[in-house]
Design a protein around this motif. Structure first.
Motif, PDB file in Angstrom:
ATOM      1  N   GLY A   1       8.951  -6.010 -38.455  1.00 47.86           N
ATOM      2  CA  GLY A   1       8.024  -6.824 -37.467  1.00 47.86           C
ATOM      3  C   GLY A   1       8.281  -6.054 -36.034  1.00 47.86           C
ATOM      4  N   ARG A   2       8.546  -4.725 -36.079  1.00 50.58           N
ATOM      5  CA  ARG A   2       8.471  -4.046 -34.975  1.00 50.58           C
ATOM      6  C   ARG A   2       7.607  -2.841 -35.200  1.00 50.58           C
ATOM      7  N   PRO A   3       6.883  -2.090 -34.178  1.00 49.56           N
ATOM      8  CA  PRO A   3       6.220  -0.710 -34.428  1.00 49.56           C
ATOM      9  C   PRO A   3       7.535  -0.005 -34.651  1.00 49.56           C
ATOM     10  N   GLN A   4       7.112   1.295 -35.358  1.00 45.68           N
ATOM     11  CA  GLN A   4       7.965   2.304 -35.960  1.00 45.68           C
ATOM     12  C   GLN A   4       7.348   3.482 -35.629  1.00 45.68           C
ATOM     13  N   SER A   5       7.809   4.312 -35.146  1.00 45.34           N
ATOM     14  CA  SER A   5       7.624   5.762 -34.906  1.00 45.34           C
ATOM     15  C   SER A   5       7.891   6.621 -36.298  1.00 45.34           C
ATOM     16  N   VAL A   6       6.856   7.400 -36.664  1.00 39.07           N
ATOM     17  CA  VAL A   6       7.138   8.067 -37.819  1.00 39.07           C
ATOM     18  C   VAL A   6       6.907   9.488 -37.893  1.00 39.07           C
ATOM     19  N   ALA A   7       7.640  10.276 -38.148  1.00 40.11           N
ATOM     20  CA  ALA A   7       7.243  11.808 -38.266  1.00 40.11           C
ATOM     21  C   ALA A   7       7.128  12.221 -39.937  1.00 40.11           C
ATOM     22  N   VAL A   8       5.935  12.779 -40.051  1.00 37.44           N
ATOM     23  CA  VAL A   8       5.534  13.378 -41.469  1.00 37.44           C
ATOM     24  C   VAL A   8       5.805  14.752 -41.557  1.00 37.44           C
ATOM     25  N   ARG A   9       6.876  15.158 -42.582  1.00 41.05           N
ATOM     26  CA  ARG A   9       6.992  16.400 -42.521  1.00 41.05           C
ATOM     27  C   ARG A   9       6.802  17.094 -44.080  1.00 41.05           C
ATOM     28  N   GLY A  10       6.295  18.355 -44.354  1.00 39.60           N
ATOM     29  CA  GLY A  10       6.331  18.864 -45.600  1.00 39.60           C
ATOM     30  C   GLY A  10       5.137  19.385 -46.061  1.00 39.60           C
ATOM     31  N   GLY A  11       4.396  20.249 -45.424  1.00 40.93           N
ATOM     32  CA  GLY A  11       3.190  20.897 -45.566  1.00 40.93           C
ATOM     33  C   GLY A  11       1.846  20.163 -45.637  1.00 40.93           C
ATOM     34  N   LEU A  12       1.767  18.901 -44.941  1.00 40.45           N
ATOM     35  CA  LEU A  12       0.556  18.253 -45.015  1.00 40.45           C
ATOM     36  C   LEU A  12      -0.478  18.652 -43.882  1.00 40.45           C
ATOM     37  N   GLU A  13      -1.671  18.757 -44.281  1.00 40.93           N
ATOM     38  CA  GLU A  13      -2.717  19.103 -43.247  1.00 40.93           C
ATOM     39  C   GLU A  13      -3.444  17.761 -43.262  1.00 40.93           C
ATOM     40  N   PRO A  14      -3.287  16.748 -42.208  1.00 37.61           N
ATOM     41  CA  PRO A  14      -3.948  15.557 -42.079  1.00 37.61           C
ATOM     42  C   PRO A  14      -5.612  15.964 -41.762  1.00 37.61           C
ATOM     43  N   ARG A  15      -6.398  15.110 -42.434  1.00 39.06           N
ATOM     44  CA  ARG A  15      -7.908  15.301 -42.130  1.00 39.06           C
ATOM     45  C   ARG A  15      -8.523  14.003 -41.533  1.00 39.06           C
ATOM     46  N   THR A  16      -8.025  12.971 -42.084  1.00 40.01           N
ATOM     47  CA  THR A  16      -8.257  11.519 -41.569  1.00 40.01           C
ATOM     48  C   THR A  16      -6.999  10.565 -41.340  1.00 40.01           C
ATOM     49  N   ILE A  17      -6.912   9.801 -40.634  1.00 36.60           N
ATOM     50  CA  ILE A  17      -6.022   8.932 -40.365  1.00 36.60           C
ATOM     51  C   ILE A  17      -6.600   7.442 -40.081  1.00 36.60           C
ATOM     52  N   SER A  18      -5.995   6.330 -41.003  1.00 34.34           N
ATOM     53  CA  SER A  18      -6.673   4.907 -40.775  1.00 34.34           C
ATOM     54  C   SER A  18      -5.488   4.180 -41.091  1.00 34.34           C
ATOM     55  N   VAL A  19      -5.384   3.072 -40.405  1.00 35.07           N
ATOM     56  CA  VAL A  19      -4.457   2.192 -40.417  1.00 35.07           C
ATOM     57  C   VAL A  19      -4.927   0.633 -40.733  1.00 35.07           C
ATOM     58  N   LEU A  20      -4.188   0.200 -41.572  1.00 39.05           N
ATOM     59  CA  LEU A  20      -4.504  -1.557 -42.049  1.00 39.05           C
ATOM     60  C   LEU A  20      -3.492  -2.061 -41.377  1.00 39.05           C
ATOM     61  N   ASP A  21      -3.944  -2.788 -40.095  1.00 41.51           N
ATOM     62  CA  ASP A  21      -3.014  -3.796 -39.606  1.00 41.51           C
ATOM     63  C   ASP A  21      -3.705  -5.144 -39.360  1.00 41.51           C
ATOM     64  N   GLU A  22      -3.149  -5.971 -38.469  1.00 38.13           N
ATOM     65  CA  GLU A  22      -3.873  -7.348 -38.243  1.00 38.13           C
ATOM     66  C   GLU A  22      -5.106  -7.107 -37.589  1.00 38.13           C
ATOM     67  N   GLU A  23      -5.564  -6.054 -36.841  1.00 40.13           N
ATOM     68  CA  GLU A  23      -6.509  -5.980 -36.258  1.00 40.13           C
ATOM     69  C   GLU A  23      -7.778  -5.283 -37.099  1.00 40.13           C
ATOM     70  N   SER A  24      -7.271  -4.714 -38.105  1.00 37.83           N
ATOM     71  CA  SER A  24      -8.582  -3.837 -38.753  1.00 37.83           C
ATOM     72  C   SER A  24      -8.316  -4.492 -40.045  1.00 37.83           C
ATOM     73  N   VAL A  25      -7.903  -5.361 -40.570  1.00 37.24           N
ATOM     74  CA  VAL A  25      -7.710  -5.909 -42.007  1.00 37.24           C
ATOM     75  C   VAL A  25      -9.085  -6.692 -42.107  1.00 37.24           C
ATOM     76  N   SER A  26      -9.597  -7.559 -41.197  1.00 38.42           N
ATOM     77  CA  SER A  26     -10.893  -8.259 -41.173  1.00 38.42           C
ATOM     78  C   SER A  26     -12.052  -7.212 -41.147  1.00 38.42           C
ATOM     79  N   ALA A  27     -12.045  -6.275 -40.742  1.00 40.70           N
ATOM     80  CA  ALA A  27     -13.158  -5.055 -40.922  1.00 40.70           C
ATOM     81  C   ALA A  27     -13.058  -4.700 -42.205  1.00 40.70           C
TER      82      ALA A  27
END
Length: 636
Positions: free
Chosen positions: A573-599
């Motif tokens: 129930g708390r925000p978490q800071s996350v570092a992703v490692r391992g050769g990923l080339e991110p193109r798009t990032i999306s978040v499903l949270d309480e604000e975006s779930v309705s959309a």
């Protein structure tokens, strides 16, 4: 200000579920030993030396004559905090039905690292109990580690925590147990006030070995007279090389590894509330590209044939085959005749039959009688309770397929305990593999609450409905379950129901049968979107993706045809800071949270997008409480 549906539902849930309104734990230190006091559950959690876990927790449940846990009401919590030593006292009332038991707790931690937890209680009514008192939980990570036990008769023995899930008690008649936390560091736990024994709670997917009071071989229930007193003590000390302070203020690290496993084939159960799926529901469910639809039938029950025929209609409409679980009663031969007749008439496309019996003679009878209609379908055992029943009654016949149900709420009901069960999904599957050989494992049904097979009463929530079903927490929990089962190389899994209170979306017609459950017609639950994300990687692989804090953050990495999708669930129930490692080339990032779930719900097309910082070691991603982040990209 307009509130989103899930924000409203979250408020309603807070009124019902203790997990959603839980008080922040009280952090404690006794010299080198740290721990947290869970006020809501009158329990110690996560007892550690540095980053090494000594115990997962200590609880003191009051279990009534049906093994129900009487929820504690904790008050008058007082803490004398000396920074490296402490005294914490509290009062607890456990009142439910004819049970009225009250106890005082006192936890003392010294500068040298010794901890004592005292339980002193008095019955304020006369009632029947199956157990009262302490349960000491060694973490599942202790599996394979050596122990030294002192028994109540003074004898000593040596051994180790079982690696595979033990079907029966691995240790009995305990006065104390010492185990190796890591080379050079030992933890000693002493018990006073009753006779204690140990069971492997991984049988129920709890993440612990539980040492509990009052041996099960003694008769129960036992009458507790009004005025009777019960006192117990648990003492903990550590010996050996104590590590220094460990810093733990950085982001959670998700690291991509080299191992990979096939994406499990996923299915859903037919709804226990809806007579038939409508066109909108069919369209949404088709987008999940389900592997199968699951139906459980009891030929001895009235109208089982209607249920079977409905399952056939819905499976045909979705273009998927059926998994049919068969619950047999007192007359299996007669019941199987009824079932075979209906299967012929329904022209069902069944690829898996699961006989819900642990009796080899009954299984062989059912398998033989199914042959005229089975064709190439797999026939095996399906245990619709918990893994423990399969583990204690291991099938001797060669099975085409084996299944068992999973739910995370046999012994504990809070969010944190439910999260702890996720890695144990894999442990049960690995243990099952030891005695089922090469037979494929298709796990399920996997649900938040134990399945209730009898009809539910109108006007209130059934016992097998959890108000967290339509929440982000349920979506993250399900994502973690899929990850760990994939790593255990299960062939498939069945989750939840199609529609309704226990489904991946709400019914299209309003329901007013339970005021404590907010029901919005036609809404898609967040868990739907998790399954929708996996549908794009049908036939692909799950890549090894390890978390430095798996009880807070779990990651699922999907790969197919050179594309990668990473789902990151915040299980807290708390925000978490996350570092992703391992050769990923991110193109798009999306978040499903309480604000975006309705959309996302408005188009049922996936996660809601929002601008975020690039994912890198230098600027980690912040995942909101109980949210799920999605990263799409290629790999280097």
């Amino acid at each position: 200000m307009r509130l989103h549906f899930y924000a409203v539902l979250w408020i309603v849930t807070n009124l019902f579920a203790a997990t959603a309104r839980c008080t922040e734990p009280i952090l404690l230190r006794a010299g080198p030993v740290t721990m947290a006091f869970d006020v809501e559950n009158a329990a110690l959690r996560y007892i550690k030396v540095g980053s090494d876990e000594v115990l997962r927790g200590i609880t003191a449940p009051i279990r009534n004559e049906t093994w129900g846990t009487v929820r504690p009401q904790v008050s008058n919590v007082r803490l004398e905090d000396g920074k490296d030593h402490f005294t914490l006292t509290f009062e607890t009332v456990c009142r439910e039905g004819d049970v009225d038991f009250r106890w005082q707790g006192r936890i003392v931690g010294t500068r040298t690292g010794d901890v004592e937890f005292a339980f002193d209680g008095v019955a304020h009514s006369t009632f029947l109990r199956n157990r009262i008192g302490f349960c000491v939980l060694h973490a599942a990570s202790a599996a394979g580690k050596p122990w030294r036990i002192e028994h109540v008769d003074g004898a000593e023995s040596v051994g180790h925590f079982p690696v595979q899930v033990s079907p029966h008690q691995p240790a009995k008649n305990l006065r104390s147990i010492a185990h190796e936390v890591k080379p050079g560091l030992m933890a000693i736990v002493e018990f006073e006030g009753d006779v204690f024994e140990m069971e492997d709670q991984r049988n129920w997917t709890d993440a612990s070995f539980k040492t509990y009071c009052t041996p099960l071989e003694l008769p129960y229930p036992v009458e507790v007279k009004e005025g009777a007193s019960i006192s117990q003590r648990i003492r903990i000390r550590v010996e050996g090389a104590v590590p220094g302070e460990t810093a733990d203020d950085g982001p959670v690290v998700l690291s991509r590894g080299e191992k990979q496993w096939p994406v499990p084939r996923l299915g859903l159960q037919i709804s226990s509330e809806s007579d038939d799926l409508n066109e909108r529901q069919l369209q949404l469910l088709k987008a999940l590209r389900l592997d199968h639809l699951y139906v459980s039938v009891a030929p001895s029950e009235h109208a089982f044939d209607d249920k079977l025929r409905r399952a056939v209609r819905e499976a045909n409409a979705l273009g998927v085959p059926l998994h049919v679980a068969i619950r047999l009663g007192e007359h299996p031969d007669v019941e199987m005749k009824y079932l075979v007749r209906e299967l012929k008439g329904a022209a069902a496309n069944v690829v898996v039959y699961l006989i819900n019996t642990l009796d080899s003679a009954t299984f062989e009878l059912a398998r033989e009688m199914l042959k005229p209609v089975a064709g190439r379908a797999l026939i095996g055992v399906g245990c619709d309770t918990n893994f423990v029943d399969l583990n204690r009654n291991r099938p001797t016949a060669q099975m085409d397929v084996v299944s068992y149900a999973i739910n995370p709420q046999i012994h504990a009901f809070d969010n944190a305990s439910m999260v702890e069960t996720l890695p144990i999904h894999a442990e049960t599957a690995r243990t099952a593999r030891e005695f089922v050989g090469k037979s494929p494992l298709v796990i399920g049904p996997i649900t938040l609450r134990p399945q209730q097979l009898s009809p539910k009463a109108s006007g209130s929530l059934a016992a097998d409905v959890d108000v967290r079903q339509p929440t982000l927490f349920a979506a993250g929990w399900t994502m973690g379950s899929i990850k760990y089962l994939a790593e255990a190389e299960v062939a498939g899994a069945t989750y939840f129901e199609t529609v309704g209170w226990k489904g991946v979306m709400e019914l299209d017609q309003p329901t007013n049968r339970a005021a404590e459950f907010s029901s919005t017609p036609g809404k898609v639950h967040p868990v739907y979107f998790v399954l929708r994300e996996l549908a794009d990687f049908e036939g692909g692989h799950v890549r090894q993706f390890d978390s430095s804090a798996p009880l807070s953050i779990v990651g699922l990495a999907l790969e197919k045809d050179g594309q990668t999708r990473i789902l990151i669930a915040n299980l807290t129930g708390r925000p978490q800071s996350v570092a992703v490692r391992g050769g990923l080339e991110p193109r798009t990032i999306s978040v499903l949270d309480e604000e975006s779930v309705s959309a996302a719900n408005a188009n049922a097309d996936g996660f809601g997008s929002r601008p975020t910082s690039p994912v890198s070691n230098d600027s980690p991603l912040v995942v909101p409480p109980y949210a799920i982040a999605r990263i799409d990209g290629g790999t280097n």
